[in-house]
Design a protein around this motif. Structure first.
Motif, mmCIF file in Angstrom:
data_model
loop_
_atom_site.group_PDB
_atom_site.id
_atom_site.type_symbol
_atom_site.label_atom_id
_atom_site.label_comp_id
_atom_site.label_asym_id
_atom_site.label_seq_id
_atom_site.Cartn_x
_atom_site.Cartn_y
_atom_site.Cartn_z
ATOM 1 N N ALA A 1 -35.236 -30.943 1.454
ATOM 2 C CA ALA A 1 -35.005 -30.221 2.701
ATOM 3 C C ALA A 1 -36.212 -29.381 3.098
ATOM 4 C CB ALA A 1 -33.773 -29.333 2.578
ATOM 5 N N ALA A 2 -36.622 -29.521 4.340
ATOM 6 C CA ALA A 2 -37.758 -28.774 4.875
ATOM 7 C C ALA A 2 -37.275 -27.583 5.687
ATOM 8 C CB ALA A 2 -38.625 -29.682 5.743
ATOM 9 N N THR A 3 -37.988 -26.495 5.605
ATOM 10 C CA THR A 3 -37.624 -25.306 6.373
ATOM 11 C C THR A 3 -38.211 -25.398 7.780
ATOM 12 O OG1 THR A 3 -39.565 -24.138 5.564
ATOM 13 C CG2 THR A 3 -37.529 -23.883 4.302
ATOM 14 N N GLY A 4 -37.564 -24.698 8.692
ATOM 15 C CA GLY A 4 -38.086 -24.596 10.050
ATOM 16 C C GLY A 4 -37.739 -25.743 10.961
ATOM 17 N N LEU A 5 -36.931 -26.694 10.490
ATOM 18 C CA LEU A 5 -36.527 -27.828 11.316
ATOM 19 C C LEU A 5 -35.066 -27.691 11.719
ATOM 20 C CD1 LEU A 5 -38.136 -30.776 9.305
ATOM 21 C CD2 LEU A 5 -38.981 -29.757 11.435
ATOM 22 N N PRO A 6 -34.669 -28.289 12.860
ATOM 23 C CA PRO A 6 -33.251 -28.256 13.228
ATOM 24 C C PRO A 6 -32.413 -29.039 12.228
ATOM 25 C CG PRO A 6 -34.487 -29.702 14.691
ATOM 26 C CD PRO A 6 -35.494 -28.997 13.850
ATOM 27 N N ALA A 7 -31.146 -28.671 12.089
ATOM 28 C CA ALA A 7 -30.266 -29.381 11.158
ATOM 29 C C ALA A 7 -29.986 -30.795 11.630
ATOM 30 C CB ALA A 7 -28.952 -28.615 10.999
ATOM 31 N N LYS A 8 -30.011 -30.984 12.947
ATOM 32 C CA LYS A 8 -29.717 -32.297 13.528
ATOM 33 C C LYS A 8 -30.668 -32.559 14.681
ATOM 34 C CE LYS A 8 -26.011 -35.028 15.656
ATOM 35 N NZ LYS A 8 -24.591 -35.048 16.078
ATOM 36 N N VAL A 9 -31.129 -33.790 14.794
ATOM 37 C CA VAL A 9 -31.999 -34.201 15.893
ATOM 38 C C VAL A 9 -31.338 -35.354 16.646
ATOM 39 C CG1 VAL A 9 -34.168 -35.405 16.444
ATOM 40 C CG2 VAL A 9 -34.183 -33.414 14.935
ATOM 41 N N THR A 10 -31.338 -35.257 17.963
ATOM 42 C CA THR A 10 -30.856 -36.339 18.811
ATOM 43 C C THR A 10 -32.025 -37.247 19.156
ATOM 44 O OG1 THR A 10 -29.095 -34.987 19.771
ATOM 45 C CG2 THR A 10 -29.790 -36.930 21.022
ATOM 46 N N ILE A 11 -31.914 -38.515 18.811
ATOM 47 C CA ILE A 11 -32.952 -39.479 19.156
ATOM 48 C C ILE A 11 -32.579 -40.155 20.471
ATOM 49 C CG2 ILE A 11 -34.152 -41.587 18.479
ATOM 50 C CD1 ILE A 11 -33.699 -40.767 15.563
#
Length: 310
Positions: free
Chosen positions: A8-18
């Motif tokens: 898990a990377a910090t600073g990213l959204p939990a979910k991304v819409t493609i």
């Protein structure tokens, strides 16, 4: 190895819409006409792989973009599944909107330019004139309950004009969003953007009240920067990313534009970072391998090449 190790990377959204653009932006620059039935099958396979939002086609005159001359046939092949808010189509003007309305589409996208030269080449309008063309399109679409997206092309550089000032892009974006559009997609049409440039543009847009909650990014991979630029945008709060299965794409009016960010490359990176996408990577790779066979050439996606040969 068919999936990345998850750390898990910090600073990213939990979910991304493609926002999958393969069937439209990915195929519009093909030199030979792709049959409508093949496009329908492509979209069906993308759906089955878990891609929820798919831009299906474009209502532009066939003399402008021959590959999109079969819009009605493609949507007829999709039936009701091709008409909802998660199946947008590109609409350049009121004539295009007429066609979309006749079919009962629930979502459209308009395609503006931040530079004068590209506006002339792509729309046969100046930058200032494009707003007058788009205004009745957006007004009518909203009145009919449609979801409306605005693209801004040439946000990071223009092949004729060179570097594009951030303020110029922000002015264009603001004018388009003032029409009432729900979402703004920032296009690096020729793939020259870099991560610092991405941050500066998003920062400048925020000062005009255009937040990342209404924003998407659309990077081409000409200089191999599309994924890095996308991850930079995600760390700045963007959670909608345009990508094309197999890295398909180009622009008929900007010859230096190469393929879009490959959806598989994006999914691999996001899944490895612990970000949810809802996409089945194996099914998506199989789809891109199938489409590459239809086009008669290998996929430019690094992940497709790696997994298809594994």
């Amino acid at each position: 190895m068919r999936s990345p190790q998850v750390e898990a990377a910090t600073g990213l959204p939990a979910k991304v819409t493609i926002y999958e653009v393969g069937p439209r932006d990915g195929l519009q620059n093909e030199k030979t006409i792709v049959p409508a039935a093949t496009k329908v099958e492509f979209i069906r396979r993308l759906e089955a792989a878990g891609l929820g939002t798919i831009e299906t086609t474009s209502f532009v005159p066939a003399r402008w973009v021959p590959q999109m001359g079969d819009a009605e046939e493609v949507l007829a092949g999709l039936g009701a599944d091709g008409l909802g808010r998660r199946r947008p189509a590109l609409v350049p003007n009121e004539r295009g909107l007429d066609r979309a309305e006749e079919l009962g589409l629930g979502a459209i996208a308009i395609f503006g330019s931040a530079t004068e030269t590209f506006a002339r080449k792509n729309l046969n309008r100046s930058v200032s004139e494009q707003y007058a063309m788009f205004e009745p399109v957006v007004e009518r679409a909203l009145a009919n309950g449609m979801w409306v997206r605005a693209y801004v092309s040439m946000c990071f550089g223009d092949p004729w004009e060179g570097p594009v000032p951030v303020a110029q892009v922000v002015d264009t974006a603001e004018r388009l969003m003032d029409l009432g559009c729900h979402e703004l997609s920032l296009g690096d049409t020729i793939g020259v953007g870099t991560t610092g440039h991405v941050h500066r543009l998003l920062e400048a847009l925020a000062t005009r009240g255009i937040g990342t909650d209404r924003m998407a990014v659309h990077f081409h991979d000409t200089y191999g920067q599309a994924l890095a630029n996308t991850m930079a945008a995600l760390r700045d709060g963007v959670s909608v990313v345009d990508a094309a299965a197999g890295g398909l794409g180009g622009c008929p009016y900007a010859k230096s534009a190469t393929g879009n960010l490959a959806t598989e490359d994006l999914v691999w990176a996001l899944h490895g970072a612990g970000v949810e996408t809802g996409v089945d990577l194996d099914a998506l790779v199989e789809t891109s391998v199938w489409m590459a066979g239809q086009l008669g050439r290998p996929s430019p996606s690094n992940v497709v090449r790696a997994l298809a040969g594994a």
